[in-house]
Every structure is written in C-alpha cells, then in structure tokens.
Design a protein around this motif. Structure first.
Motif, PDB file in Angstrom:
ATOM      1  N   PRO A  53     -30.839  26.805 -77.819  1.00  0.00           N
ATOM      2  CA  PRO A  53     -30.091  25.958 -78.763  1.00  0.00           C
ATOM      3  C   PRO A  53     -29.630  24.673 -78.080  1.00  0.00           C
ATOM      4  O   PRO A  53     -29.361  24.649 -76.876  1.00  0.00           O
ATOM      5  CB  PRO A  53     -28.904  26.838 -79.165  1.00  0.00           C
ATOM      6  CG  PRO A  53     -29.341  28.236 -78.879  1.00  0.00           C
ATOM      7  CD  PRO A  53     -30.243  28.148 -77.685  1.00  0.00           C
ATOM      8  N   LEU A  54     -29.538  23.614 -78.842  1.00  0.00           N
ATOM      9  CA  LEU A  54     -29.111  22.319 -78.318  1.00  0.00           C
ATOM     10  C   LEU A  54     -27.600  22.327 -78.117  1.00  0.00           C
ATOM     11  O   LEU A  54     -26.836  22.617 -79.042  1.00  0.00           O
ATOM     12  CB  LEU A  54     -29.508  21.209 -79.295  1.00  0.00           C
ATOM     13  CG  LEU A  54     -29.320  19.771 -78.832  1.00  0.00           C
ATOM     14  CD1 LEU A  54     -30.266  19.456 -77.675  1.00  0.00           C
ATOM     15  CD2 LEU A  54     -29.562  18.811 -79.987  1.00  0.00           C
ATOM     16  N   PRO A  60     -30.269  13.367 -76.521  1.00  0.00           N
ATOM     17  CA  PRO A  60     -30.695  13.367 -77.924  1.00  0.00           C
ATOM     18  C   PRO A  60     -31.959  14.196 -78.107  1.00  0.00           C
ATOM     19  O   PRO A  60     -32.832  14.214 -77.234  1.00  0.00           O
ATOM     20  CB  PRO A  60     -30.955  11.882 -78.212  1.00  0.00           C
ATOM     21  CG  PRO A  60     -30.107  11.161 -77.224  1.00  0.00           C
ATOM     22  CD  PRO A  60     -30.090  12.009 -75.988  1.00  0.00           C
ATOM     23  N   PRO A  61     -32.072  14.921 -79.217  1.00  0.00           N
ATOM     24  CA  PRO A  61     -33.235  15.787 -79.429  1.00  0.00           C
ATOM     25  C   PRO A  61     -34.527  14.994 -79.540  1.00  0.00           C
ATOM     26  O   PRO A  61     -34.542  13.843 -79.970  1.00  0.00           O
ATOM     27  CB  PRO A  61     -32.907  16.498 -80.747  1.00  0.00           C
ATOM     28  CG  PRO A  61     -31.946  15.591 -81.445  1.00  0.00           C
ATOM     29  CD  PRO A  61     -31.139  14.957 -80.362  1.00  0.00           C
ATOM     30  N   SER A  73     -42.225  24.870 -91.067  1.00  0.00           N
ATOM     31  CA  SER A  73     -41.151  24.038 -90.538  1.00  0.00           C
ATOM     32  C   SER A  73     -39.873  24.204 -91.335  1.00  0.00           C
ATOM     33  O   SER A  73     -38.783  23.905 -90.847  1.00  0.00           O
ATOM     34  CB  SER A  73     -41.580  22.566 -90.538  1.00  0.00           C
ATOM     35  OG  SER A  73     -41.819  22.117 -91.863  1.00  0.00           O
ATOM     36  N   GLN A  74     -39.996  24.690 -92.566  1.00  0.00           N
ATOM     37  CA  GLN A  74     -38.819  24.908 -93.395  1.00  0.00           C
ATOM     38  C   GLN A  74     -38.046  26.149 -92.951  1.00  0.00           C
ATOM     39  O   GLN A  74     -36.901  26.344 -93.345  1.00  0.00           O
ATOM     40  CB  GLN A  74     -39.237  25.044 -94.863  1.00  0.00           C
ATOM     41  CG  GLN A  74     -39.958  23.817 -95.408  1.00  0.00           C
ATOM     42  CD  GLN A  74     -40.501  24.038 -96.808  1.00  0.00           C
ATOM     43  OE1 GLN A  74     -40.241  25.071 -97.427  1.00  0.00           O
ATOM     44  NE2 GLN A  74     -41.257  23.077 -97.312  1.00  0.00           N
ATOM     45  N   ASP A  75     -38.683  27.008 -92.135  1.00  0.00           N
ATOM     46  CA  ASP A  75     -38.040  28.241 -91.691  1.00  0.00           C
ATOM     47  C   ASP A  75     -37.190  28.042 -90.449  1.00  0.00           C
ATOM     48  O   ASP A  75     -36.480  28.958 -90.040  1.00  0.00           O
ATOM     49  CB  ASP A  75     -39.098  29.310 -91.398  1.00  0.00           C
ATOM     50  CG  ASP A  75     -39.846  29.736 -92.651  1.00  0.00           C
ATOM     51  OD1 ASP A  75     -39.259  29.636 -93.740  1.00  0.00           O
ATOM     52  OD2 ASP A  75     -41.010  30.162 -92.530  1.00  0.00           O
ATOM     53  N   ARG A  79     -33.985  20.509 -85.166  1.00  0.00           N
ATOM     54  CA  ARG A  79     -32.944  19.617 -84.636  1.00  0.00           C
ATOM     55  C   ARG A  79     -31.881  20.386 -83.864  1.00  0.00           C
ATOM     56  O   ARG A  79     -31.116  19.795 -83.095  1.00  0.00           O
ATOM     57  CB  ARG A  79     -32.293  18.851 -85.788  1.00  0.00           C
ATOM     58  CG  ARG A  79     -33.246  17.908 -86.528  1.00  0.00           C
ATOM     59  CD  ARG A  79     -32.601  17.366 -87.785  1.00  0.00           C
ATOM     60  NE  ARG A  79     -32.258  18.454 -88.714  1.00  0.00           N
ATOM     61  CZ  ARG A  79     -31.657  18.264 -89.888  1.00  0.00           C
ATOM     62  NH1 ARG A  79     -31.332  17.035 -90.269  1.00  0.00           N
ATOM     63  NH2 ARG A  79     -31.381  19.293 -90.673  1.00  0.00           N
ATOM     64  N   LYS A  80     -31.836  21.698 -84.053  1.00  0.00           N
ATOM     65  CA  LYS A  80     -30.813  22.512 -83.398  1.00  0.00           C
ATOM     66  C   LYS A  80     -31.261  23.061 -82.045  1.00  0.00           C
ATOM     67  O   LYS A  80     -30.517  23.792 -81.401  1.00  0.00           O
ATOM     68  CB  LYS A  80     -30.412  23.677 -84.313  1.00  0.00           C
ATOM     69  CG  LYS A  80     -29.739  23.231 -85.608  1.00  0.00           C
ATOM     70  CD  LYS A  80     -29.322  24.430 -86.447  1.00  0.00           C
ATOM     71  CE  LYS A  80     -28.604  23.988 -87.720  1.00  0.00           C
ATOM     72  NZ  LYS A  80     -28.197  25.159 -88.550  1.00  0.00           N
ATOM     73  N   PHE A  81     -32.493  22.702 -81.618  1.00  0.00           N
ATOM     74  CA  PHE A  81     -33.024  23.257 -80.377  1.00  0.00           C
ATOM     75  C   PHE A  81     -33.244  22.161 -79.336  1.00  0.00           C
ATOM     76  O   PHE A  81     -33.561  21.015 -79.669  1.00  0.00           O
ATOM     77  CB  PHE A  81     -34.341  23.986 -80.640  1.00  0.00           C
ATOM     78  CG  PHE A  81     -34.170  25.259 -81.422  1.00  0.00           C
ATOM     79  CD1 PHE A  81     -33.832  26.440 -80.787  1.00  0.00           C
ATOM     80  CD2 PHE A  81     -34.325  25.271 -82.802  1.00  0.00           C
ATOM     81  CE1 PHE A  81     -33.665  27.610 -81.499  1.00  0.00           C
ATOM     82  CE2 PHE A  81     -34.160  26.434 -83.528  1.00  0.00           C
ATOM     83  CZ  PHE A  81     -33.823  27.611 -82.875  1.00  0.00           C
TER      84      PHE A  81
END
Length: 488
Positions: A53-54, A60-61, A73-75, A79-81
């Motif tokens: 996790p980020l 920045p990601p 990609s919807q699953d 951006r959180k990694f």
C-alpha cells in the motif's frame, strides 16, 4: 483480504512480440549431500515484486495508462499502491537500479483463488519497455521470449527441461490457444497452472489449517482420441479429480459438472470425506461418468456417496482425456490405497494428500497409513522429476524436488527426536509425544500421535530403536494415550 504483487511484462525494445523472462532463484540448499543431489530444473518467469500500500510519505504514485477494455482495473484502485517502489525493486533485481520505463500500461489484474491457509496473493500485470535493456547481457539469467516460444517450451515438455513459471502462464499464456476451451462457470474462482490444469479450491471438511480441497479439472480442446492405441484404461473428454466439497458448495459443483462434456472421468486419490463428499453430485448430474479408484479406496466409500460401478486402478494405467495422457501412480503412505496422477503434457504431478501446500500431511493409521511406504512413494515422486506438484490442499508447488526432500528431511528429523526421547527414558506413546511435541499446542497432540506411532513402527522395521526399548510396554500404552492427554 489479500496481499498483492506487481508483475512486469517488459517488452523487447526491438521486438514487441518478445518479453523478458527471469531465471527464478532457487530455494536454499539443505547442505546435505543426498537432498542436494535432487535438483529442480530452471524455472523462468516474469520479473515481479511485492506490491505494498502507498504510504503518506511515499513519492507520488506512478501513473499507469489504463485500457478501457480491461474491466479488471475496476477491481483494484492502483492509486493506493506503491507501484514506484515495486518497480524499483524489480529494476534492482535486473541490475538497473532505479530506472524509468516508458509508458507503463495496465495489462490485467488477477485474483488468486483462496487456496489458504495464507491470504490470497493478487497480481497486477503491467506492460512497458526498458530502453537500457538493449545494452544488457541477458544470456545467463534473462531471456527474451514470445508467447509462441513459451508455448513450444510447454508443448515440448521434458522431465528435466526448463520450465515456464505461473506468472507468465496466468498473465499471458492462458489467453492463448493452449488454454482449455472449457470455461469455468461464472463467480467460481480458480487457477489454471500448469496450462490445462484447472484448480478450483472448494470448501470442505478438511483438517486445519486448510479449509478447502482442490478440485482439479481437465477439459482440453477436443482432440481426436482415435490414436490407434488400445492401452488406455479409459478415454474421456473431461476429467475431475477429488470432488470433496461441503454440501453448501454442491450447487457450484453441479454447475461445473453440468458444463463439462458428458464423457466424463472421475478420479479419486483416496477415500477421505474431503476428497469424495461431492461424488453424489456427479452421480446425479452425470450417471454415465466413469469413476476410477483403488479397490481399497472404494471399500471405504459409502454407497450413499457413490452407488454405481467403478473401474479399479492399481498404478501404471494410462488415461486418455481429450487426447492428453495421464499416468496413474500408486502412492501409498497417506492411506494404503492412495493414488496420484502424472499429466504427461505438462509433466505435473497431482499428489493427493501425500503433500500439502503448507506443513505436512497426517498419515491415516486407521486406513493403512504406513511411514515406510510414505518414504518409498516420496522417492518414487523424486524419480519422476515432475515440473510441478499439485496438492489437494494449498497452492501448486513449483519446486517439487525441494518440497519432497524437505518432507524426507523433516520426517527423518522427527524420527531422530523420537529416538532421543526413548534414549532419555520415554517408554510410552505419551512420553514420546511430550518430548517431541513440547513446543506444540497440546490440542494437536492427539492428531500428531498417529504419525508418531507410524514413525515408531518405521524405526522398528529398520532396527533403529534402542535395544532396551520395550515394544510391549509401548504398545500397551497406546489405548491410554488420549486419557493421559486429557488429564493435562
């Protein structure tokens, strides 16, 4: 809940059809001449790293180009990694340090089936190029390969030849023509590795730490079975191995069986409920299915579970499933009728409960479990030199010889501890358990006693028990063991 990893499909700067495969690091050696003499062949796979996790203080990601057609990609919210750290870790493995790759694109997101006992590991696949890779010497540890060349590797499988790892298969090859044409019914999570081996973990009444039994399905693209050979014990268009799910999953099993071709073969490795509980569903959905099992296994299966006939197997028989050959392997030890299957096309070995994904299996002393036969079967598996081990509980193991030698080492270590306990004055089963399992939860002692009894029998057969150890006194203690544990 799941953990994540990042897998990179690094395209060759001069050929978009080729991607980078990395020779995978081997598990640590045993530093024992016998065990280290059994060496698994090289395994090649996509470079990868754990995806965490980020954190708030992270850079920045990394922005990924997302293809609209990729619904996976919807699953996952990328951006959180911390993709940047995972990329840098992979680049470090490749010897580049921190390198910027041009235009990383999201390829797919694959959720691992819940094999247990650990959390599933879901994988994010991304595609990109490394300009600096052109100047790198890849001959020893890295190779540029296309999907076609990987397919040739798989189709021309040799017992000691190089192997293709699960990431490249799940990320790329399963999208190609070698992947089975039969589709698993929706909402059923599964894994297809090795190619053609569909593994579906289903809830079962198995022993902890596991909660599922792997249902293995073969349903290859239709290939003519009229090869002229008559040495197959049975021919079919699909195969199911060990349907042992709980009744609450009978609906899922029924969907699977109904979707498979009618000319169905069912193979059971042994009689335990978590391997045969679903036979009644198959009998109901497809009464024409052919059941294969060892005679001793069938004698222990209730007619409420399977009341139709069966074809007995003893080992060395061949099965033809859609033109693919599977060899029946007699594998006693866990039970006296335990069987395994070797898939010739991928040289993968379905091992039943001889091996499990974590820890080691308990041998069933009430069903002919035998430690001497267990050792013999383990060596038989080593001689087969399989490319992968498919247990009925837990993940596929891609270092088969390492795993099998680990079993030999651990069981011999256990026997050495039993001898130490006896030399230290242990006379009863309870005395031995207290010494050998002193660091194990006492609630596990009853289950462990079965293996200890078989270890003592094995030591006696080899004349390795101390001379002053009384087998008569020891055997007289077996009936009171549970009572002794209960008093603690």
């Amino acid at each position: 809940m799941a953990t994540h990893r990042l897998a990179l499909i690094i395209q060759n700067p001069s050929n978009d059809d080729e991607f980078l495969l990395v020779k995978q690091s081997r598990p640590p050696k045993f530093h024992d001449e016998e065990y280290d003499s059994f060496v698994d062949s090289d395994l090649w796979d996509l470079p990868s790293a754990q995806l965490n996790p980020l954190l708030a203080e992270s850079e920045p990601p990394v922005e990924l180009e997302l293809a609209v057609s990729h619904s996976e990609s919807q699953d996952v919210d990328l951006r959180k990694f911390d993709i940047r750290s995972a990329l840098n870790e992979v680049f470090g493995q490749l010897g580049f340090g921190a390198v910027d790759g041009g235009g990383w694109k999201f390829h797919k997101y694959v959720k691992e089936a819940a094999f247990g006992p650990d959390l599933p590991v879901n994988t994010v696949f991304i595609v990109g190029k490394l300009v600096a890779a052109e100047d790198k010497d890849f001959r020893d540890s890295y190779r540029w390969k296309s999907v076609r060349s990987c397919l040739n590797w798989i189709l021309e499988v040799k017992p000691h030849g190089d192997r293709v790892g699960p990431l490249v298969v799940i990320g790329l090859i399963n999208e190609s023509s070698i992947s089975t044409k039969w589709k698993v019914p929706p909402a059923i999570n599964y894994q297809e590795y090795p190619p053609g081996n569909i593994i579906i973990p289903m809830g079962s009444r198995t022993l902890r730490p596991f909660h599922t039994t792997n249902l293995v399905v073969f349903a290859p693209e239709n290939v003519s079975n009229d090869s002229g050979e008559n040495n197959f014990i049975v021919r079919g268009d699909a195969l199911i191995v060990d349907p042992g799910c709980l009744s609450e999953f009978y609906g899922e099993l029924e969907k699977i069986v109904t979707a498979l071709p009618r000319r169905l073969v069912v193979f059971v490795t042994h009689h335990h409920p978590d391997h045969v509980d679903g036979l009644s569903v198959i009998q109901k959905c497809n009464p024409d299915a052919t059941l294969l099992a060892h005679e001793k296994t069938m004698h222990r299966i209730s007619r409420d579970v399977w009341s139709l006939g069966y074809t007995p197997v003893t080992g060395d028989e061949d099965i033809d499933i859609g033109g693919q050959r599977l060899r029946v392997i007699f594998a006693p030890g866990h039970t006296d009728g335990h069987m395994a299957l070797l898939h010739a096309n991928t040289h993968s070995l379905i091992v039943g409960d001889h091996c499990v994904g974590q820890g080691s299996a308990t041998l069933d002393i009430k069903a002919g479990g035998n430690m001497s036969e267990y050792f013999q079967t383990t060596y038989k598996f080593l001689e087969l030199s399989p490319h992968a081990l498919i247990p009925m509980h837990g993940r596929v193991n891609v270092w088969p010889k390492q795993m099998l030698c680990g079993y030999l080492k651990n069981r011999r270590s256990r026997e050495a501890n039993i001898v130490k306990a006896i030399e230290g004055g242990a006379k009863s089963l309870f005395d031995i358990i207290v010494y050998v399992y002193s660091d194990v939860d006492r609630r596990a002692w009853i289950a462990a006693s079965s293996n200890v009894r078989l270890h003592v029998d094995h030591l006696a057969q080899q004349h390795k028990l101390p001379k002053d150890f009384s087998l008569e006194t020891y055997k007289s203690s077996l009936d009171t063991f549970a009572e002794s544990v209960g008093k603690l």
